[in-house]
Scaffold this motif. Sequence first.
Motif, PDB file in Angstrom:
ATOM      1  N   TRP A   1     -17.488   2.345  -2.199  1.00  0.00           N
ATOM      2  CA  TRP A   1     -17.319   3.320  -3.288  1.00  0.00           C
ATOM      3  C   TRP A   1     -18.202   4.544  -3.113  1.00  0.00           C
ATOM      4  O   TRP A   1     -17.819   5.648  -3.506  1.00  0.00           O
ATOM      5  CB  TRP A   1     -17.506   2.655  -4.657  1.00  0.00           C
TER       6      TRP A   1
ATOM      7  N   THR B   1     -11.192   2.942   3.763  1.00  0.00           N
ATOM      8  CA  THR B   1     -12.011   2.306   2.733  1.00  0.00           C
ATOM      9  C   THR B   1     -11.133   1.765   1.606  1.00  0.00           C
ATOM     10  O   THR B   1     -11.418   0.700   1.061  1.00  0.00           O
ATOM     11  CB  THR B   1     -13.056   3.280   2.156  1.00  0.00           C
ATOM     12  N   ALA B   2     -10.043   2.469   1.288  1.00  0.00           N
ATOM     13  CA  ALA B   2      -9.168   1.972   0.212  1.00  0.00           C
ATOM     14  C   ALA B   2      -8.514   0.654   0.633  1.00  0.00           C
ATOM     15  O   ALA B   2      -8.416  -0.283  -0.165  1.00  0.00           O
ATOM     16  CB  ALA B   2      -8.101   3.015  -0.114  1.00  0.00           C
ATOM     17  N   GLN B   3      -8.083   0.565   1.887  1.00  0.00           N
ATOM     18  CA  GLN B   3      -7.440  -0.676   2.329  1.00  0.00           C
ATOM     19  C   GLN B   3      -8.452  -1.820   2.386  1.00  0.00           C
ATOM     20  O   GLN B   3      -8.136  -2.960   2.040  1.00  0.00           O
ATOM     21  CB  GLN B   3      -6.771  -0.457   3.693  1.00  0.00           C
TER      22      GLN B   3
ATOM     23  N   SER C   1     -16.193   6.537  -0.767  1.00  0.00           N
ATOM     24  CA  SER C   1     -14.991   7.085  -1.398  1.00  0.00           C
ATOM     25  C   SER C   1     -15.336   8.317  -2.224  1.00  0.00           C
ATOM     26  O   SER C   1     -14.635   9.332  -2.153  1.00  0.00           O
ATOM     27  CB  SER C   1     -14.334   6.039  -2.304  1.00  0.00           C
TER      28      SER C   1
ATOM     29  N   ASP D   1       0.832  -1.187   0.000  1.00  0.00           N
ATOM     30  CA  ASP D   1       0.000   0.000   0.000  1.00  0.00           C
ATOM     31  C   ASP D   1       0.877   1.251   0.000  1.00  0.00           C
ATOM     32  O   ASP D   1       0.630   2.199  -0.735  1.00  0.00           O
ATOM     33  CB  ASP D   1      -0.905   0.014   1.225  1.00  0.00           C
TER      34      ASP D   1
ATOM     35  N   THR E   1     -10.520   7.810   3.678  1.00  0.00           N
ATOM     36  CA  THR E   1     -10.038   7.357   2.375  1.00  0.00           C
ATOM     37  C   THR E   1      -9.117   6.160   2.545  1.00  0.00           C
ATOM     38  O   THR E   1      -9.238   5.158   1.817  1.00  0.00           O
ATOM     39  CB  THR E   1      -9.270   8.505   1.676  1.00  0.00           C
TER      40      THR E   1
ATOM     41  N   ALA F   1     -10.969  -2.039   0.418  1.00  0.00           N
ATOM     42  CA  ALA F   1     -11.154  -2.399  -0.989  1.00  0.00           C
ATOM     43  C   ALA F   1     -10.002  -3.275  -1.467  1.00  0.00           C
ATOM     44  O   ALA F   1     -10.216  -4.268  -2.180  1.00  0.00           O
ATOM     45  CB  ALA F   1     -11.250  -1.136  -1.843  1.00  0.00           C
ATOM     46  N   LEU F   2      -8.754  -2.965  -1.082  1.00  0.00           N
ATOM     47  CA  LEU F   2      -7.619  -3.791  -1.483  1.00  0.00           C
ATOM     48  C   LEU F   2      -7.788  -5.215  -0.940  1.00  0.00           C
ATOM     49  O   LEU F   2      -7.499  -6.194  -1.624  1.00  0.00           O
ATOM     50  CB  LEU F   2      -6.311  -3.185  -0.972  1.00  0.00           C
TER      51      LEU F   2
END
Lengths: 207, 703
Positions: free
Chosen positions: B212, B270-272, B215, A144, B267, B274-275
């Motif tokens: 999303w 939620t991005a992590q 996001s 990341d 951000t 999503a990953l």
Amino acid sequence: MSQEVFHYPGLNLGKAHPRTHAIAQTTIFGFWVFLMSDAILFGLVFSSYVTSVHATAGAPGPKQLFDITSVFAETLLLLASSFTFGMASLSMKYSHSKRRLVGWLVLTLVLGAGFLGLETHDFLTMVAKGGAPEHSGFLSAFWDLVPLHGLHVTGGSIWLICLLGQIKRYGLDTRTKLDIMRLALFWHFLDIVWIAIFTVVYLAGLA
Amino acid sequence: MSTASIVYDIIGRFTMHSLPFYDMVQNPTKENLINGSIAGFAACVAVGGLVIVVAGITYLKKWRWLWSEWLTSTDHKKIGIMYVVIAFVMMGRAIIEAILMRAQQAWGLDGGFLSPNHFGQLFSTHGTIMIFFMAMPFLIGVINYVMPLQIGARDVSFPVLNSISLMLTAAGAILIMASLVFGQFSTGGWFGYPPYTEAHFLPGVGPDYWIWALSLSGLGSTLTGINFAVTIFKERAPGMKLFYMPLFTWAALCTSIMMIFAMPPLTVATAQLALDRYLGFHYFTNELGGDMMHFVNLFWIFGHPEVYILIIPAFGIYSEVFSTYSGKALFGYASMVLAIMCIAILSFTVWVHHFFTMGQGPSINAVYGIASMLIGIPTGVKIYDWMWTMFRGRVRITAPMIYAIGFIVLFVLGGMSGIVLANPSVDFQVHNTDFLVAHFHNVIIPGVLFGLIAGYHFWFPKVFGYRLDERWGIFAACCWTLGFMLAFFPLYALGIMGLPRRTVAYAQPAYVPLEMAAFGGALLIGVALLSLLIQLVVSYLHRDENRVPVGDPWDGRSLEWACAAPPPEYNFPVIPMVSDRDAFTAAKAFGTAYLPPAEYVDITLPKNAAMGPVIGALGFAIAFGLVWHIWWLVCLATLGAFATMIVRGFARDTTKTIPAAEVEAEYEQWLEVVRAATPVTRADETRPVNQGLADQTALGAAS
């Protein structure tokens, strides 16, 4: 030399570019605020990384995966690119020829691309050694943090290419000058983030 | 290549099961029939609403007007109005969901009528919508409209960015609406804790919709925060020192700074997630070194400041309302400013109180418990300041004042229950019960929502040029207040009696009477919302007798009241000079209001830009493609977004000029209206004689 009014931290264009200098007061200040927000983003991802360093879960860790020689070369490339961008900014401020400005910018782009190329090579090597993100919490955090910086550099490079196009089309008008100033801040910011990555991820990981 | 894989390539993981009524048709058990009918009806309302709007616009041939006057507008006033429209639409949906949940719990003793999965979706969408797509757009909309006027600016610093923020928020809202029709929403609550929301436990589209939508809205809010903060620092009228700014502008500044710092954690979280879900990372999973506590920390480092991002603008609105309707300058201005700044800073130091029970140990809990209680001090300062503002003022009980006074009483109660919860040992007893639900609704509804609706009443005449109907306004305010009390006070008792929150059904008959009372309260809130709608219709029909073209219907104190209602596109023909707090009150007292300027100049404004709606549409396409794994859509829309930004970079002709003669003509015409208007005293302010010119002879207005 008469007093120069500084509107914001960093390189100010000053009296030679009065219109741009006035507009920059708002635009560049706004960009500093954006960078502050971006710095928080990186700070949080760093904290994720630091708290996950030991979560290797049996997968390879820093000592098995990192290649300091290559990372050191990347560091030199990126630092050099920051220097060349600085030269580009100065040549804009002191109104040297457009060719010299474009030359420094192209050199910056080449160095940035070199950095990205080497980094991609490192990433592929890591995956080959069993260091893909799905193998552990540590690797997830690594994938990341470091590629996030890489994506920023990629974005900056695309921006730089567009900017070269704009300079070709419009010359050095207010808009391109403001963009060069903002991209310069962005580029130096990424340099600082990389120094943190080099220290926290690579040096501390191999220590 | 098989047919199945070709279909997958085209429409991703969409199947007939993704439609809300399909299971009901396939397998018509009683449970499936009830849940399918409700979900199907909701989908029909969403689709029907869309069809009616599209058909209406087509029938009236208004597409071009919509595009050029609204969607591509970079005018902060129009963007503000669009934000508030989004907020009201989403509020309608989320209140209906709330009534449905209260009905389920009221009959929950024998299991109720909703399936646990359906109930889970309801509380997840209710919370997500109310925070991200009701409260946030509402407050951003009000700030967008009012703040530039209050500081004497022509627009925000980055008008096109403002439009992009709006459209990203709209894209998130549309994504949540799409989840009514296609597939199901997450059942993971508004905070979506992993590992439950990981692909292992919830492989469907639900958590992806949540990720999303958040996001998109989070990105929009970050950009808005930057935009507002820069505007307040850089665009103030000459002479307006920071400590001359109206308190609402201070609140806007505080909230913007908090957005800049608090949105990035969301951000990242939620991005992590999503990953984890898309690429098999292990941040928050149970195995291979994942740790869900990372998510919990990140989410609440965002989540706690977020509730203050919501409440501080409301504090700003109350400050304007109390001082205007008491005919007095705000009491303790400097202490108010210090108090909101203290609250803003403290709000970043308390996030652990959202999970006292998750194993940090007593010393850490104690620190965060004490920090949480400290917030009571600056908040108390503000409450006293508002009361002192009313003290010995000529208080007029208008609709906004009913909300404001209701706020003081109810918010103190909600705050007190917060102090109770801030004690970790008490928290261990009542955490995860309805006590908590009662507490946060007790601060958010009378705090945030009452404030926003009060602001809607207060500034409506400025925005549209006519006053809202006062009788329906007072009726709605009473319904909100009583409905809130009936709906949420029983929840305190239920929580202490041990009812866990988010319970779909229970086995304790003693809960039933209180649950019934709460259901009654929810219905009353429904009536309140309906009254607001009726009020809007009634006011529109009677708009001609309630017009306030002069623009100052409440004897206002700050600069937004100094221009016409509705204001011209450029706000002020000449940027005003400011030499005092309450700039407009001072101008009226010294007789410098409504004077023509010495000289008119050309005004430069940004042109309309398609950038906002295009980025919004592409953002929606990317998010929708990601939710459904429609990869070609994701790729195309991402390329499109890059192309849009690159093309925009090459745009140069981005401003337009309004000639001085046109400005002069418009301003002179308005001054004619001012001269012809009869000044009204405060006794007549809610009557048709009020044309928006305040009588200055009755009392010393500059007090």
